[in-house]
Motif scaffolding. Sequence first.
Motif, short mmCIF file in Angstrom:
data_model
loop_
_atom_site.label_atom_id
_atom_site.label_comp_id
_atom_site.label_asym_id
_atom_site.label_seq_id
_atom_site.Cartn_x
_atom_site.Cartn_y
_atom_site.Cartn_z
N ARG A 83 0.83 -1.21 0.00
CA ARG A 83 0.00 0.00 0.00
C ARG A 83 0.87 1.26 0.00
O ARG A 83 0.57 2.23 -0.69
CB ARG A 83 -0.93 -0.01 1.21
N LEU A 84 1.95 1.24 0.78
CA LEU A 84 2.88 2.36 0.80
C LEU A 84 3.50 2.58 -0.58
O LEU A 84 3.61 3.71 -1.07
CB LEU A 84 3.97 2.12 1.84
N ALA A 85 3.90 1.48 -1.22
CA ALA A 85 4.51 1.57 -2.55
C ALA A 85 3.52 2.15 -3.57
O ALA A 85 3.89 2.98 -4.41
CB ALA A 85 4.99 0.19 -2.99
N ILE A 86 2.28 1.70 -3.50
CA ILE A 86 1.26 2.20 -4.41
C ILE A 86 1.03 3.69 -4.21
O ILE A 86 0.89 4.46 -5.17
CB ILE A 86 -0.05 1.40 -4.24
N ASP A 87 1.02 4.12 -2.96
CA ASP A 87 0.87 5.56 -2.66
C ASP A 87 2.02 6.35 -3.25
O ASP A 87 1.82 7.44 -3.83
CB ASP A 87 0.80 5.79 -1.15
N TRP A 88 3.23 5.83 -3.14
CA TRP A 88 4.41 6.49 -3.71
C TRP A 88 4.25 6.65 -5.21
O TRP A 88 4.54 7.71 -5.77
CB TRP A 88 5.65 5.64 -3.40
N ILE A 89 3.83 5.60 -5.86
CA ILE A 89 3.67 5.64 -7.32
C ILE A 89 2.59 6.64 -7.72
O ILE A 89 2.78 7.45 -8.64
CB ILE A 89 3.31 4.23 -7.85
N ASN A 90 1.47 6.63 -7.02
CA ASN A 90 0.37 7.55 -7.34
C ASN A 90 0.77 9.01 -7.14
O ASN A 90 0.29 9.89 -7.86
CB ASN A 90 -0.85 7.22 -6.48
N GLU A 91 1.65 9.26 -6.18
CA GLU A 91 2.10 10.63 -5.92
C GLU A 91 3.05 11.15 -6.99
O GLU A 91 3.13 12.35 -7.24
CB GLU A 91 2.81 10.70 -4.57
N ARG A 92 3.77 10.24 -7.65
CA ARG A 92 4.86 10.64 -8.54
C ARG A 92 4.56 10.48 -10.03
O ARG A 92 5.24 11.10 -10.86
CB ARG A 92 6.12 9.83 -8.18
N TYR A 93 3.56 9.69 -10.37
CA TYR A 93 3.33 9.42 -11.79
C TYR A 93 1.85 9.59 -12.15
O TYR A 93 0.97 9.11 -11.44
CB TYR A 93 3.78 7.99 -12.15
N PRO A 94 1.59 10.28 -13.27
CA PRO A 94 0.21 10.40 -13.77
C PRO A 94 -0.19 9.12 -14.49
O PRO A 94 0.07 8.95 -15.68
CB PRO A 94 0.31 11.59 -14.74
N LEU A 95 -0.77 8.20 -13.77
CA LEU A 95 -1.07 6.88 -14.33
C LEU A 95 -2.15 6.97 -15.40
O LEU A 95 -3.16 7.65 -15.24
CB LEU A 95 -1.53 5.93 -13.22
N GLU A 100 -4.63 4.59 -17.73
CA GLU A 100 -5.19 3.25 -17.88
C GLU A 100 -4.98 2.74 -19.30
O GLU A 100 -5.09 3.49 -20.27
CB GLU A 100 -6.67 3.25 -17.54
N THR A 101 -4.68 1.47 -19.42
CA THR A 101 -4.46 0.86 -20.73
C THR A 101 -5.59 -0.11 -21.05
O THR A 101 -6.48 -0.34 -20.24
CB THR A 101 -3.12 0.10 -20.77
N SER A 102 -5.54 -0.71 -22.23
CA SER A 102 -6.57 -1.66 -22.64
C SER A 102 -6.42 -3.01 -21.93
O SER A 102 -7.35 -3.81 -21.92
CB SER A 102 -6.52 -1.88 -24.16
N ARG A 103 -5.27 -3.24 -21.33
CA ARG A 103 -5.03 -4.49 -20.61
C ARG A 103 -5.63 -4.38 -19.21
O ARG A 103 -5.41 -3.40 -18.51
CB ARG A 103 -3.54 -4.78 -20.52
N LYS A 104 -6.35 -5.38 -18.80
CA LYS A 104 -7.00 -5.36 -17.50
C LYS A 104 -5.96 -5.23 -16.38
O LYS A 104 -4.97 -5.94 -16.33
CB LYS A 104 -7.80 -6.66 -17.29
N GLY A 105 -6.19 -4.28 -15.47
CA GLY A 105 -5.32 -4.10 -14.33
C GLY A 105 -3.99 -3.46 -14.65
O GLY A 105 -3.06 -3.50 -13.82
N SER A 106 -3.84 -2.85 -15.82
CA SER A 106 -2.56 -2.30 -16.25
C SER A 106 -2.65 -0.79 -16.45
O SER A 106 -3.60 -0.29 -17.05
CB SER A 106 -2.11 -2.96 -17.56
N TRP A 107 -1.64 -0.07 -15.94
CA TRP A 107 -1.58 1.39 -16.03
C TRP A 107 -0.20 1.80 -16.50
O TRP A 107 0.81 1.26 -16.05
CB TRP A 107 -1.87 2.03 -14.67
N GLN A 108 -0.14 2.77 -17.41
CA GLN A 108 1.15 3.26 -17.89
C GLN A 108 1.67 4.35 -16.96
O GLN A 108 0.96 5.30 -16.64
CB GLN A 108 1.05 3.81 -19.31
N MET A 109 2.93 4.21 -16.51
CA MET A 109 3.56 5.18 -15.63
C MET A 109 4.31 6.24 -16.43
O MET A 109 4.28 7.42 -16.11
CB MET A 109 4.53 4.47 -14.69
N MET A 110 5.03 5.79 -17.43
CA MET A 110 5.79 6.65 -18.33
C MET A 110 6.02 5.85 -19.61
O MET A 110 5.60 4.69 -19.69
CB MET A 110 7.11 7.09 -17.69
N GLU A 111 6.66 6.42 -20.59
CA GLU A 111 6.85 5.71 -21.84
C GLU A 111 7.63 4.41 -21.61
O GLU A 111 8.72 4.41 -21.04
CB GLU A 111 7.59 6.57 -22.86
#
Length: 245
Positions: A123-135, A137-148
């Motif tokens: 949960r801490l790691a997910i919070d870190w990612i959400n704070e730093r990257y504009p996620l 959503e992709t066409s793949r289920k459960g998948s989000w792009q962080m950067m190129e």
Amino acid sequence: MSLDEIRTALTQIKPICDYIYLHVQGEPLIHPKLKEIFDLMDEFEMQVQLVTNGAFLKNNFWLLERKSLRKISFSAHSLEHQKMEPETWLTTVFDFMSKASVQKHPYCEIRFWNQNNLSPSSRLAIDWINERYPLKETSRKGSWQMMEGCWLHYDNQFKWPENEGCSLDTGTCHGAVDMMAILCNGQVVPCCLDARGVINLGNIFETSLEEIINSKRTQDMIQGFKNHKITEDLCRHCTYRLRFK
């Protein structure tokens, strides 16, 4: 495997497939000959996928320079079992991913395969990612792009198959059909979940991989999966294959 054994394996794999995962359980970044293994992967022009817990990534940024490394997946669900703090792990992984994104190689993925049972460190790691990257959503289920070239992927926990628990005679899987695993002793099994070699399809140091693929046992598995019938007892007790329809 020794380097000579890996070369023998690659000689048999290359005419059949360009893609190879350097794992069947185990942590690839602690292999003492990993650089030499990648020399062979480069020589054979393989497309390598690595799955790592990331604990030893700091000393392995040389991977960014290897042309054969197509993708590296970081198992963030391993954080609850690691000695380092999640922030330290994430800082190193983010640094690696940022460099990979800039040079557009290799593809990178952070995996949380404990979505149905997130630990505090996850949960801490997910919070870190959400704070730093504009996620995105992709066409793949459960998948989000962080950067190129870099993604965040969620999935649920699964149990490693054992000859107990659920038992189903119908269903399908990619094992033997689209993938196989070769254990360190040369034994061929249908997938990386059979790390103990329960379904022994043959040994590449005794029989060619082509012969193993064309053997009756392997072909029975393949045709069974194509017809939604399970031929192997271990597969009957595997819950991971329930992901495939």
